[in-house]
Design a protein around this motif. Sequence first.
Motif, short mmCIF file in Angstrom:
data_model
loop_
_atom_site.label_atom_id
_atom_site.label_comp_id
_atom_site.label_asym_id
_atom_site.label_seq_id
_atom_site.Cartn_x
_atom_site.Cartn_y
_atom_site.Cartn_z
N UNK A 15 -20.08 -36.56 12.63
CA UNK A 15 -19.44 -35.15 12.40
C UNK A 15 -20.08 -34.49 13.55
N UNK A 16 -19.06 -34.23 14.44
CA UNK A 16 -19.35 -33.39 15.74
C UNK A 16 -20.45 -33.98 16.64
N UNK A 67 -15.65 -38.06 13.94
CA UNK A 67 -15.69 -38.67 15.07
C UNK A 67 -15.05 -40.03 15.08
N UNK A 68 -13.85 -40.17 15.53
CA UNK A 68 -13.01 -41.39 15.37
C UNK A 68 -12.53 -41.62 16.81
N UNK A 69 -13.13 -42.82 17.41
CA UNK A 69 -12.57 -42.86 18.91
C UNK A 69 -10.96 -43.03 19.02
N UNK A 70 -10.38 -43.48 18.09
CA UNK A 70 -8.68 -43.53 18.37
C UNK A 70 -8.16 -42.10 18.43
N UNK A 71 -8.82 -41.01 18.14
CA UNK A 71 -8.47 -39.89 18.20
C UNK A 71 -8.36 -39.21 19.61
N UNK A 72 -8.69 -39.78 20.57
CA UNK A 72 -8.67 -39.42 22.04
C UNK A 72 -7.36 -39.60 22.48
N UNK A 73 -6.60 -38.78 23.13
CA UNK A 73 -5.24 -38.80 23.72
C UNK A 73 -5.15 -39.75 24.96
N UNK A 74 -4.18 -40.31 25.03
CA UNK A 74 -4.13 -41.32 26.36
C UNK A 74 -4.42 -40.95 27.64
N UNK A 75 -4.31 -39.65 28.11
CA UNK A 75 -4.79 -39.15 29.18
C UNK A 75 -6.40 -39.07 29.53
N UNK A 96 3.47 -40.06 28.93
CA UNK A 96 4.73 -40.90 29.34
C UNK A 96 5.35 -41.05 28.08
N UNK A 97 6.70 -41.20 28.33
CA UNK A 97 7.43 -41.73 26.86
C UNK A 97 6.92 -42.94 26.28
N UNK A 98 6.59 -43.64 26.88
CA UNK A 98 5.88 -44.98 26.03
C UNK A 98 4.61 -44.82 25.37
N UNK A 99 3.70 -43.52 25.56
CA UNK A 99 2.49 -43.20 25.07
C UNK A 99 2.82 -42.52 23.77
N UNK A 100 2.19 -43.23 22.71
CA UNK A 100 2.39 -42.76 21.25
C UNK A 100 1.28 -41.68 20.96
N UNK A 101 1.71 -40.94 19.96
CA UNK A 101 0.71 -39.73 19.79
C UNK A 101 -0.12 -40.19 18.61
N UNK A 102 -1.23 -39.66 18.33
CA UNK A 102 -2.29 -40.24 17.69
C UNK A 102 -2.12 -40.40 16.08
N UNK A 103 -2.30 -41.42 15.54
CA UNK A 103 -2.18 -41.37 14.02
C UNK A 103 -3.49 -41.97 13.30
N UNK A 104 -3.99 -41.28 12.38
CA UNK A 104 -5.05 -41.54 11.82
C UNK A 104 -5.21 -43.17 11.36
N UNK A 105 -6.62 -43.54 11.49
CA UNK A 105 -6.71 -44.96 11.13
C UNK A 105 -6.88 -45.05 9.63
N UNK A 106 -5.73 -45.75 9.05
CA UNK A 106 -5.64 -45.88 7.47
C UNK A 106 -6.41 -47.02 6.80
#
Length: 139
Positions: A15-16, A67-75, A96-106
């Motif tokens: 957490x932070x 803290x979830x590492x997959x929450x970092x945007x592609x750039x 870029x158009x092929x870069x997907x937005x973040x989705x939480x890990x389920x």
Amino acid sequence: MSLMSVLTDIFTWWNKATMGTRFALSRGGEFVGEDEFGNRYYRLPNDPKKNAAFGSERRWVVYSGYAEASAIPPGWHGWIHHTVSAPPANENYVPREWEKRHRDNKTGTVEAYRPQGSAFSTRKRPAATGDYKAWSPED
């Protein structure tokens, strides 16, 4: 600051920023930028004495919440992993158009992906087709 807040800061890493991260920030961490999720990115300037153990510039992220590492945007992912040298905040980064937005890990939740045939799937496993013969030591 409440006692609970202080204890949470001391005893949680998910957490932070942890106390160790805060210590690194106080020793010369330089703010680089912030992403759309509120995560803040820092670096330790390329000083051979400070970065001797790392071999390169030390970079890190302080998450805005959990803290979830997959929450970092592609750039920012490219910058934090030394794939690119310039942080997205400095170059007006556009995904870029092929870069997907973040989705939480389920994983571990009721919304987790459970493929057909999984023991945890609510669907029924398909019947065997007869094209498989189990191995036995007598054969």
